[in-house]
Design a protein around this motif. Structure first.
Motif, PDB file in Angstrom:
ATOM      1  N   ARG A  10       1.061  -0.758   0.109  1.00  0.00           N
ATOM      2  CA  ARG A  10      -0.239  -0.054   0.441  1.00  0.00           C
ATOM      3  C   ARG A  10       1.228   0.735   0.263  1.00  0.00           C
ATOM      4  O   ARG A  10       0.084   2.465  -0.386  1.00  0.00           O
ATOM      5  CB  ARG A  10      -0.547  -0.216   1.432  1.00  0.00           C
ATOM      6  CG  ARG A  10      -1.884  -1.273   1.578  1.00  0.00           C
ATOM      7  CD  ARG A  10      -3.145  -1.378   2.749  1.00  0.00           C
ATOM      8  NE  ARG A  10      -3.420  -2.280   2.268  1.00  0.00           N
ATOM      9  CZ  ARG A  10      -4.866  -2.462   2.816  1.00  0.00           C
ATOM     10  NH1 ARG A  10      -5.451  -1.381   3.723  1.00  0.00           N
ATOM     11  NH2 ARG A  10      -5.431  -3.446   2.654  1.00  0.00           N
ATOM     12  N   LEU A  41      -8.189  -3.303  -5.377  1.00  0.00           N
ATOM     13  CA  LEU A  41      -7.599  -1.846  -5.419  1.00  0.00           C
ATOM     14  C   LEU A  41      -7.835  -1.453  -4.198  1.00  0.00           C
ATOM     15  O   LEU A  41      -8.251  -0.065  -3.828  1.00  0.00           O
ATOM     16  CB  LEU A  41     -10.033  -1.221  -5.632  1.00  0.00           C
ATOM     17  CG  LEU A  41      -9.481  -1.520  -7.077  1.00  0.00           C
ATOM     18  CD1 LEU A  41     -11.327  -0.748  -7.141  1.00  0.00           C
ATOM     19  CD2 LEU A  41      -9.059  -1.249  -8.102  1.00  0.00           C
ATOM     20  N   ALA A  42      -6.563  -1.664  -3.456  1.00  0.00           N
ATOM     21  CA  ALA A  42      -6.664  -1.205  -2.218  1.00  0.00           C
ATOM     22  C   ALA A  42      -5.573   0.066  -2.408  1.00  0.00           C
ATOM     23  O   ALA A  42      -4.924   0.558  -3.641  1.00  0.00           O
ATOM     24  CB  ALA A  42      -4.964  -2.280  -1.581  1.00  0.00           C
ATOM     25  N   ASP A  43      -4.958   0.805  -2.137  1.00  0.00           N
ATOM     26  CA  ASP A  43      -4.397   2.231  -1.597  1.00  0.00           C
ATOM     27  C   ASP A  43      -2.779   1.695  -2.533  1.00  0.00           C
ATOM     28  O   ASP A  43      -2.751   0.291  -1.844  1.00  0.00           O
ATOM     29  CB  ASP A  43      -4.123   2.612  -0.367  1.00  0.00           C
ATOM     30  CG  ASP A  43      -3.662   4.388  -1.393  1.00  0.00           C
ATOM     31  OD1 ASP A  43      -3.359   4.583  -1.958  1.00  0.00           O
ATOM     32  OD2 ASP A  43      -2.972   5.188   0.345  1.00  0.00           O
ATOM     33  N   GLN A  47      -4.258  -0.109  -7.039  1.00  0.00           N
ATOM     34  CA  GLN A  47      -4.570   1.011  -7.349  1.00  0.00           C
ATOM     35  C   GLN A  47      -3.964   1.520  -9.172  1.00  0.00           C
ATOM     36  O   GLN A  47      -4.675   1.516  -9.987  1.00  0.00           O
ATOM     37  CB  GLN A  47      -4.809   2.041  -6.655  1.00  0.00           C
ATOM     38  CG  GLN A  47      -6.180   2.145  -5.719  1.00  0.00           C
ATOM     39  CD  GLN A  47      -6.377   3.027  -5.143  1.00  0.00           C
ATOM     40  OE1 GLN A  47      -6.298   3.826  -5.427  1.00  0.00           O
ATOM     41  NE2 GLN A  47      -7.576   2.717  -3.737  1.00  0.00           N
ATOM     42  N   VAL A  62     -12.455  -6.686 -10.018  1.00  0.00           N
ATOM     43  CA  VAL A  62     -12.265  -6.322  -8.522  1.00  0.00           C
ATOM     44  C   VAL A  62     -13.133  -6.978  -7.567  1.00  0.00           C
ATOM     45  O   VAL A  62     -13.510  -7.568  -8.019  1.00  0.00           O
ATOM     46  CB  VAL A  62     -13.032  -4.951  -8.907  1.00  0.00           C
ATOM     47  CG1 VAL A  62     -12.497  -4.374  -6.854  1.00  0.00           C
ATOM     48  CG2 VAL A  62     -12.984  -4.163  -9.530  1.00  0.00           C
ATOM     49  N   GLU A  70     -14.544  -0.540   2.389  1.00  0.00           N
ATOM     50  CA  GLU A  70     -14.643   0.640   2.201  1.00  0.00           C
ATOM     51  C   GLU A  70     -14.428   1.232   3.530  1.00  0.00           C
ATOM     52  O   GLU A  70     -13.772   3.187   3.545  1.00  0.00           O
ATOM     53  CB  GLU A  70     -15.942   1.129   1.288  1.00  0.00           C
ATOM     54  CG  GLU A  70     -16.107   1.467   0.096  1.00  0.00           C
ATOM     55  CD  GLU A  70     -17.584   2.003  -0.767  1.00  0.00           C
ATOM     56  OE1 GLU A  70     -17.300   3.206  -0.121  1.00  0.00           O
ATOM     57  OE2 GLU A  70     -18.082   1.810  -2.157  1.00  0.00           O
ATOM     58  N   PHE A  73     -10.414   2.218   4.097  1.00  0.00           N
ATOM     59  CA  PHE A  73      -9.928   3.594   3.951  1.00  0.00           C
ATOM     60  C   PHE A  73     -10.060   5.278   4.763  1.00  0.00           C
ATOM     61  O   PHE A  73     -10.561   5.709   4.618  1.00  0.00           O
ATOM     62  CB  PHE A  73     -10.274   3.523   2.315  1.00  0.00           C
ATOM     63  CG  PHE A  73      -9.594   2.612   0.887  1.00  0.00           C
ATOM     64  CD1 PHE A  73      -9.098   3.103   0.599  1.00  0.00           C
ATOM     65  CD2 PHE A  73     -11.142   1.645   1.340  1.00  0.00           C
ATOM     66  CE1 PHE A  73      -8.772   1.803  -0.553  1.00  0.00           C
ATOM     67  CE2 PHE A  73     -10.772   0.763   0.303  1.00  0.00           C
ATOM     68  CZ  PHE A  73      -9.543   0.771  -0.869  1.00  0.00           C
ATOM     69  N   TYR A  82     -11.030   4.295  -5.092  1.00  0.00           N
ATOM     70  CA  TYR A  82     -11.304   2.460  -5.261  1.00  0.00           C
ATOM     71  C   TYR A  82     -12.939   2.685  -5.829  1.00  0.00           C
ATOM     72  O   TYR A  82     -12.755   1.760  -6.284  1.00  0.00           O
ATOM     73  CB  TYR A  82     -11.313   2.563  -3.437  1.00  0.00           C
ATOM     74  CG  TYR A  82     -12.319   1.389  -3.530  1.00  0.00           C
ATOM     75  CD1 TYR A  82     -11.598   0.018  -3.906  1.00  0.00           C
ATOM     76  CD2 TYR A  82     -13.902   1.517  -2.990  1.00  0.00           C
ATOM     77  CE1 TYR A  82     -12.580  -0.941  -3.123  1.00  0.00           C
ATOM     78  CE2 TYR A  82     -14.636   0.555  -2.665  1.00  0.00           C
ATOM     79  CZ  TYR A  82     -14.181  -0.639  -3.169  1.00  0.00           C
ATOM     80  OH  TYR A  82     -15.049  -1.724  -2.667  1.00  0.00           O
ATOM     81  N   ARG A  83     -13.208   4.179  -5.452  1.00  0.00           N
ATOM     82  CA  ARG A  83     -14.617   4.109  -5.609  1.00  0.00           C
ATOM     83  C   ARG A  83     -14.900   4.520  -7.053  1.00  0.00           C
ATOM     84  O   ARG A  83     -15.437   4.223  -8.124  1.00  0.00           O
ATOM     85  CB  ARG A  83     -15.281   5.513  -5.087  1.00  0.00           C
ATOM     86  CG  ARG A  83     -15.973   4.784  -3.803  1.00  0.00           C
ATOM     87  CD  ARG A  83     -16.275   5.726  -2.792  1.00  0.00           C
ATOM     88  NE  ARG A  83     -17.163   5.648  -1.740  1.00  0.00           N
ATOM     89  CZ  ARG A  83     -16.906   6.742  -0.151  1.00  0.00           C
ATOM     90  NH1 ARG A  83     -16.776   8.196  -0.649  1.00  0.00           N
ATOM     91  NH2 ARG A  83     -17.311   6.130   0.319  1.00  0.00           N
ATOM     92  N   LYS A  86     -14.070   1.309  -8.913  1.00  0.00           N
ATOM     93  CA  LYS A  86     -14.965   0.701  -8.365  1.00  0.00           C
ATOM     94  C   LYS A  86     -16.145   0.316  -9.564  1.00  0.00           C
ATOM     95  O   LYS A  86     -16.221  -0.402 -10.762  1.00  0.00           O
ATOM     96  CB  LYS A  86     -15.245   0.090  -7.389  1.00  0.00           C
ATOM     97  CG  LYS A  86     -16.861  -1.066  -6.916  1.00  0.00           C
ATOM     98  CD  LYS A  86     -16.609  -0.762  -5.669  1.00  0.00           C
ATOM     99  CE  LYS A  86     -17.703  -1.518  -5.689  1.00  0.00           C
ATOM    100  NZ  LYS A  86     -18.290  -1.301  -4.417  1.00  0.00           N
TER     101      LYS A  86
END
Length: 159
Positions: A10, A41-43, A47, A62, A70, A73, A82-83, A86
């Motif tokens: 991350r 899609l983790a930081d 991503q 995903v 969610e 985060f 992430y959003r 996604k």
């Protein structure tokens, strides 16, 4: 369709970001035909990989570790990323965990390793800091006989 999954840290040191981006582009562009990219899609690495995969024309799948993912985060920019990613995904797979635990993260990482033809690991080569960490997923993928491409630079340490 070729399927490439990602696992990674991350936190990526600033001096390594350019190298990671270029290496991810090289991996994702270095194939023929349709491509599916798998990411939780983790930081950080997840991503970056997803952004570059979409830029390269890949379909994005995903893999969500838990129902409360969610909520994990802490950085508003990471949550927004992430959003956004996604929303652009072609497919969403949810692990059957209500809460984000090490087991949920391991399950998501194992799902990606099981489902891909190649795993890309943005990894410093050190042991995992918890169950389901990058080193553990790399080891799992290698035990399956999956090719693993490690992206890092010698002499660079993460926090």
């Amino acid at each position: 369709m070729k399927r490439i999954g990602v696992t990674g840290h991350r936190s990526i040191p600033d001096e390594l970001l350019g190298h990671v981006r270029e290496s991810l582009r090289a991996v994702l562009r270095g194939h023929q035909g349709p491509l599916e990219a798998l990411s939780s899609l983790a930081d950080g690495a997840d991503q970056l990989f997803a952004d570059i995969a979409l830029e390269c024309g890949a379909d994005l799948t995903v893999v969500i570790p838990s129902g409360d993912y969610e909520d994990t985060f802490e950085d508003p920019d990471a949550l927004a990323g992430y959003r956004r990613l996604k929303h652009r995904a072609t497919q969403e797979v949810r692990m059957a965990f209500a809460r984000s635990t090490d087991e949920a993260y391991y399950a998501a990482g194992a799902y990606i390793a099981d489902s891909c033809d190649r795993l890309v690991a943005v990894w410093d080569g050190l042991p995992a800091r918890g169950h389901g960490g990058t080193a553990e997923i790399v080891s799992y993928a290698r035990a399956l006989g999956k090719p693993v491409t490690v992206i890092w630079r010698a002499g660079v340490t993460r926090d």
